[in-house]
Design an enzyme around this catalytic site. Structure first.
Site, PDB file in Angstrom:
ATOM      1  N   GLY A 107       0.739  -1.153   0.178  1.00  0.00           N
ATOM      2  CA  GLY A 107       0.032  -0.138  -0.010  1.00  0.00           C
ATOM      3  C   GLY A 107       1.001   1.124  -0.132  1.00  0.00           C
ATOM      4  N   ASP A 141     -10.161   1.584  11.286  1.00  0.00           N
ATOM      5  CA  ASP A 141      -9.931   1.267   9.729  1.00  0.00           C
ATOM      6  C   ASP A 141     -10.401  -0.191   9.392  1.00  0.00           C
ATOM      7  OD1 ASP A 141      -9.397   1.696   7.098  1.00  0.00           O
ATOM      8  OD2 ASP A 141      -7.291   1.125   7.363  1.00  0.00           O
TER       9      ASP A 141
END
Length: 296
Positions: free
Chosen positions: A53, A171
């Site tokens: 990511g 998250d």
């Protein structure tokens, strides 16, 4: 939220619903030199990449000291140049390591390797053989009711442990839920987790989380978050597993934020008419715009 979700009578997934497709994550350039045999030092041997990511990459590696395979998370070299980013990375490792629970991926150690003359932080986690919930949802679209319930209960148990320790994940999303081949459900990635009783009250929540799953108070940038923020995301995950789509979608994060702040979540019972009413009502309450209206 109750300790258990309502029992299910029908495991048949809803029909006529388009399968959810996760958004493509931008692939951050990561120097191949990091995967060279000498890059990970004498302790680790690179096997293959597991995912990446904007903040870094996770690789499968052999821990040659402890004779086991691990999921090794390496911070991106460009991020490692910033002292605050390095501290956030170390903070993630510390928080996750302190949460000793079978439903949270264990952290085995942390340190630094040297790459191109600079220190690159890492931490090693237990390797979970299986797939993510995002993989399962992308492949199957909707999940049977009993399977969705099993996953929700496991996540609820892990979140209860984190909340008792004063940690809010912030998250919760399909990519951060791992489904092991042996049936376990594990929560991972505490990179933006908050500890409301410890964190700077000026710290904004607006930059933490993923728009498709964030609670309204995160979009509003309010620091006053607690476990109910994670319950909203849990409700959104349950909605997606049963309906085949997140409760809110839009062309941009801003569009999703506006919808979430100004309108109530769609009625799950209409999107998943075969789901037990008690289950859809439980999840609908998780999706209340006002945290006070969610489960305590």
């Amino acid at each position: 939220m109750p300790a258990t979700l309502p029992s299910l009578s029908d495991g048949t997934p809803a029909r006529g619903v388009r399968a959810w497709r996760r958004p493509a994550a931008p692939a951050a350039p990561f120097p191949e030199a990091a995967f060279a045999p000498e890059a990970l030092g004498a302790r680790f041997q690179f096997v293959r990449e597991l995912g990446r990511g904007g903040m870094g990459v996770v690789v499968l590696a052999r821990d040659l000291e402890l004779h086991r395979v691990v999921a090794l998370k390496l911070q991106h070299p460009l991020m490692a140049l910033d002292a605050r980013a390095r501290e956030r990375f170390r903070r993630e490792a510390r928080i996750q390591a302190q949460l000793d629970h079978p439903g949270i991926v264990a952290v085995h150690g942390a340190g630094e390797v040297w790459l191109e003359g600079r220190a690159l932080p890492w931490f090693a986690m237990a390797y979970v053989a299986g797939e993510s919930l995002a993989d399962r949802m992308q492949r199957e679209g909707t999940l049977p009711h009993d399977e969705a319930r099993r996953i929700l209960l496991a996540l609820l148990d892990a979140l209860q442990h984190a909340h008792a320790a004063g940690v809010v994940h912030r998250d919760l999303k399909p990519e951060n839920v791992l489904l092991a081949r042996d049936g376990r459900v594990l929560l991972t990635d505490f990179g933006v987790a908050a500890r409301p009783s410890h964190d700077d009250p000026r710290r904004s929540s607006a930059d933490a989380g993923t728009p498709l799953w964030m609670a309204p108070e995160q979009f509003a940038g309010e620091h006053a978050i607690d476990g109910r923020t994670d319950l909203y995301a849990l409700g959104a995950l349950g909605f997606a597993m049963l309906a085949g789509r997140p409760p809110f979608q839009g062309p941009s994060a801003r569009a999703i934020a506006v919808a979430r702040l100004t309108t109530d979540a769609p009625t799950l019972a209409e999107w998943a008419p075969r789901a037990p009413r008690a289950l859809t009502e439980t999840l609908q309450r998780c999706l209340a715009r006002d945290p006070a209206a969610r489960w305590a």
